[in-house]
Design an enzyme around this catalytic site. Structure first.
Site, PDB file in Angstrom:
ATOM      1  N   VAL A 353       0.835  -1.206   0.000  1.00 43.02           N
ATOM      2  CA  VAL A 353       0.000   0.000   0.000  1.00 43.02           C
ATOM      3  C   VAL A 353       0.864   1.248   0.000  1.00 43.02           C
ATOM      4  O   VAL A 353       0.747   2.108  -0.858  1.00 43.02           O
ATOM      5  CB  VAL A 353      -0.944   0.010   1.232  1.00 43.02           C
ATOM      6  CG1 VAL A 353      -1.797   1.272   1.247  1.00 43.02           C
ATOM      7  CG2 VAL A 353      -1.831  -1.221   1.224  1.00 43.02           C
ATOM      8  N   GLY A 356       5.713   4.478   4.975  1.00 44.91           N
ATOM      9  CA  GLY A 356       5.821   5.706   5.766  1.00 44.91           C
ATOM     10  C   GLY A 356       7.203   5.805   6.358  1.00 44.91           C
ATOM     11  O   GLY A 356       8.114   5.058   5.979  1.00 44.91           O
ATOM     12  N   THR A 357       7.341   6.705   7.304  1.00 46.22           N
ATOM     13  CA  THR A 357       8.633   6.893   7.942  1.00 46.22           C
ATOM     14  C   THR A 357       9.008   5.676   8.774  1.00 46.22           C
ATOM     15  O   THR A 357      10.162   5.291   8.850  1.00 46.22           O
ATOM     16  CB  THR A 357       8.576   8.137   8.855  1.00 46.22           C
ATOM     17  OG1 THR A 357       7.871   9.154   8.156  1.00 46.22           O
ATOM     18  CG2 THR A 357       9.939   8.619   9.255  1.00 46.22           C
ATOM     19  N   VAL A 360       6.525  -0.176   6.386  1.00 41.57           N
ATOM     20  CA  VAL A 360       5.907  -0.434   5.085  1.00 41.57           C
ATOM     21  C   VAL A 360       4.526  -1.006   5.360  1.00 41.57           C
ATOM     22  O   VAL A 360       4.356  -1.797   6.283  1.00 41.57           O
ATOM     23  CB  VAL A 360       6.735  -1.479   4.295  1.00 41.57           C
ATOM     24  CG1 VAL A 360       6.273  -1.548   2.849  1.00 41.57           C
ATOM     25  CG2 VAL A 360       8.197  -1.165   4.391  1.00 41.57           C
ATOM     26  N   ASP A 475       0.824  13.282  15.898  1.00 40.13           N
ATOM     27  CA  ASP A 475       1.208  13.233  14.486  1.00 40.13           C
ATOM     28  C   ASP A 475      -0.031  13.270  13.590  1.00 40.13           C
ATOM     29  O   ASP A 475      -0.147  12.501  12.631  1.00 40.13           O
ATOM     30  CB  ASP A 475       2.037  11.984  14.198  1.00 40.13           C
ATOM     31  CG  ASP A 475       2.808  12.126  12.886  1.00 40.13           C
ATOM     32  OD1 ASP A 475       2.875  13.267  12.354  1.00 40.13           O
ATOM     33  OD2 ASP A 475       3.335  11.112  12.385  1.00 40.13           O
TER      34      ASP A 475
END
Ligand SMILES: Nc1ncnc2c1ncn2[C@@H]1O[C@H](COP(=O)(O)OP(=O)(O)OP(=O)(O)O)[C@@H](O)[C@H]1O
Length: 711
Positions: A353, A356-357, A360, A475
């Site tokens: 998909v 991100g930081t 996965v 966040d």
């Protein structure tokens, strides 16, 4: 002087000692008296319980009419009476037995027979027999038949167990001898009579008015017997015969069972057979199942035969298995704490998909249930000292807050091929807000005001839930907001979430992706709370309307400059305490005029005044004056027209996560080895494990930009 002084010293000491000893005597006699009074009260209260249960028994009534002060006299009289009876001896008993044999017939068929016998015996207690027979009549025929049969069985067994010795023969023939086999203490017998309302039916000659035994000796005996009784009840192989002294009213039922046998047969023989531990009713009635249904006491183990030991141990094992099964049945479907984590092999990878930081994200399918989930692989490679705290926090916070319709739900934690690969299985949500907004912007479309309100309400509702649980997200941004096909917004990515408390603890100020970071964080505060999330929500609200980020700064300084340019440079009057903040002291800011933000929303009438009030409330520079999630949810913007649209009326969008669908297994071409050549070994291994081709895992049409300042 020395002597005088000695006398003088000893005198008071001696007299003090004397006083002490006399006061001790007084104390001990007082405590004896108190003890005796307590015992009396205890006996009386116990008897009064029987009184209640046997209120139709006039004999019992009379027992209670005896005053304690007459007790000693009554006791002496009774002993004298008993001595006389003993002297009468065997002849007297044999006479009674002979008389009974003549009248021997089922008592329920001839209640008068007993009365006649009673008259012959000259005891003159006809009224009591009447009462007894009334009770007798009430006994069900079935019960009587059962007891009769049991008596017969007992007699048979007794006959079988006797030896050939002449002595035993005599014993068998003579009821008196048998009566003597039972050598319960005389005092215990007395108590038996006092506490057993049915005793009068066993021996007519004891139907004299019984007093209450006040002597501590009897009480002590009773106490000891009661203790044995308690042991007997718990122990499958315990000495049952003592249970006849059980005086607990609640055990009347058990007591009655035994007494019925006595009453029905009206035969002294049977009484003795009953009291024989080898032939107790309990032993007979107790099946092997019952016998081994309890875990024996420590001391009981020592007395057991090897077979009993084995059977007990087997029964204990069985019980343990059953209990364990019952406990497991009560557990939730999946309980990693007890059952351990499943392996990632349990899932089939459908496609990747996003990345991100911190990890996965793949779309996976549960091989057992075919359920589609999002599998987020938590980044572990930099961890040298065990499980990364960020991953732990993410799992922990999501598990705590995940039970809300607007927060993504974690299903389970999975292990990869080795311990440095951990996956989190979450409910799969088709869209992320960032991609949706990008698509809309490109297509020149936007959410309607009603849809904006629905999205904002859902976001505020999820955050309100988190804040109520003392969790800060830290966040919030559009790429961390997911949206389902059915228009439900879900807050995701709890990688930076933390629990906070009151008073506040110092946290790092380097949190929240730069564009969504609040001015207090940018100015370096380490004491912050829920307003940091509320600022991010303000930025998200503006982005939902404008379809682009509100404050897209390129670094911290530029970021704060952008904010002040729109909202005005704060002063101590606007934001008390701002000048105390660390970075405020080190930086100089141009004086921007107060609040230019409104202009951004005027063109195209993107937001009305009420909506702007809410936005202003969320984007208030002073965190103390910023609106909370609950306040925002109560805002009039949500009440006025146009109303929030129901989520199910949201338009559907193509999900970027579905653009890399793997082909169905049947059509899968054989994977040549060299296709993995350009993929790094770690990813190649993972792709092999998930049976996915490298081209299938390319991110979709939307790629996220990573903020280098994000930690
Ligand atoms: N439950 C989910 N269902 C579908 N897609 C998801 C889900 N969770 C995450 N994603 C996708 O994966 C992306 C990255 O996920 P996530 O934000 O959790 O990872 P991250 O490494 O923490 O990213 P970030 O850089 O935002 O911190 C999301 O933007 C979203 O597109």
């Amino acid at each position: 002087m020395g002597g005088a002084s000695t006398i003088g010293e000893l005198g008071p000491m001696t007299s003090a000692r004397n006083r002490a000893s006399s006061s001790e005597d007084a104390k001990s006699s007082r405590s004896n008296r108190e003890q005796e009074t307590k015992m009396r009260e205890s006996i009386l209260s116990r008897l009064s319980k029987r009184k209640v249960s046997d209120s139709d028994d006039d004999t019992t009534e009379q027992r209670f009419s005896i005053q304690p002060k007459d007790a000693q006299k009554a006791k002496e009289d009774r002993y004298r009476e008993k001595e006389r009876e003993r002297r009468k001896g065997r002849d007297h008993r044999d006479d009674r037995r002979a008389g009974r044999e003549i009248d021997a017939r089922p008592s329920n068929r001839d209640p008068r027979g007993k009365n006649e016998r009673s008259d012959r015996d000259g005891k003159g207690h006809e009224h009591r027999h009447h009462s007894h027979h009334h009770k007798h009549d009430r006994t069900s025929d079935r019960e009587k038949e059962k007891h009769r049969k049991r008596d017969e069985r007992n007699k048979d067994r007794h006959r079988q167990s006797r030896t050939t010795s002449p002595e035993d023969d005599r014993t068998q023939k003579s009821p008196l001898k048998k009566a003597r086999q039972y050598d319960a203490p005389e005092d215990a017998k007395l108590f038996d009579r006092v506490l057993d309302p049915n005793y009068k039916s066993k021996q007519q000659e004891v139907l004299v008015v019984e007093d209450v035994e006040m002597s501590p000796v009897e009480i002590l005996d009773e106490k000891e017997e009661k203790e044995i009784t308690e042991f007997t009840i718990d122990s499958p192989a315990g000495p049952k015969k003592y249970s006849k002294f059980e005086s607990d009213p609640e055990s009347d039922h058990e007591e009655e069972k035994k007494v019925h046998t006595i009453k029905d047969s009206d035969d002294d023989d049977v009484v003795e057979v009953h009291d024989d531990p080898l032939h107790s009713d309990y032993d007979e009635d107790e099946s092997d199942d019952d016998k081994y249904s309890k875990t024996p006491e420590d001391r009981e183990w020592e007395e057991m035969t090897e077979t009993e030991l084995r059977l007990h141990k087997e029964a204990m094992k069985k019980r343990q298995v059953v209990r364990q099964k019952a406990l497991i049945a009560q557990l939730p479907v999946f309980y990693p704490g007890l059952m351990g984590c499943r392996n990632i092999d349990e899932y089939e990878c459908v496609n990747r998909v996003d990345e991100g930081t911190f990890g996965v994200v793949y779309r996976g399918k549960d091989k057992r249930t075919d359920e589609i989930v999002a599998l987020k692989r938590l980044k572990m490679e930099k961890e040298r000292e065990g499980f990364p705290i960020t991953a732990l926090r993410e799992i922990n916070m999501l598990l705590k807050a995940g039970n809300h319709p607007n927060i993504v739900n974690v299903k389970e934690i999975l292990l990869g091929s080795n311990m440095d690969k951990i996956y989190m299985a979450m409910e799969f949500v088709e869209h992320d807000m960032k991609s949706l907004l990008d698509t809309m912007s490109r297509r020149n479309k936007r959410f309607s005001i009603g849809e904006q309100k629905t999205l904002m309400r859902q976001l505020l509702s999820g955050i309100e839930h988190m804040h109520k649980l003392w969790i800060l997200h830290r966040d919030l941004k559009t790429s961390n907001l997911l949206m389902s096909h059915t228009g439900v917004l879900k807050i995701a990515d709890f990688g930076l979430a933390r629990e906070y408390g009151d008073p506040l603890r110092k946290f790092t100020s380097i949190v929240v992706t730069l564009w969504y970071r609040s001015p207090e964080l940018l100015l370096g505060t380490r004491l912050y709370s829920t307003p940091v999330d509320m600022w991010s929500i303000g930025c998200i609200m503006a982005e939902l309307i404008l379809l682009k980020p509100l404050f897209p700064g390129q670094g911290e300084t530029e970021q704060i400059k952008k904010i002040f340019m729109e909202l005005g440079t704060p002063t101590e009057s606007i934001w008390p305490g701002v000048s105390e903040l660390e970075r405020w002291k080190t930086l100089t800011f141009e004086k921007y005029p107060y609040n230019q933000l409104r202009k951004k929303f005027l063109a195209g009438r993107l937001l009305n005044d009420t909506g702007f009030k809410l936005l202003n409330g969320l984007l208030t520079l002073d965190p103390k004056n910023r609106v909370s999630a609950s306040q925002a949810l109560d805002h009039e913007w949500f009440e006025e027209e146009p109303h929030p649209v129901p989520p199910e009326e949201f338009p559907t969008f193509p999900a970027k996560s579905e653009q890399n669908k793997a082909p169905p297994p049947a059509a899968k071409p054989k994977q040549p080895e060299n296709r993995m050549a350009h993929v790094d070994p770690e990813t190649a291994k993972l792709l092999k494990q998930f049976e996915v081709r490298p081209e299938q895992v390319k991110p979709g049409g939307f790629s996220l930009k990573f903020d280098p300042t994000r930690f």
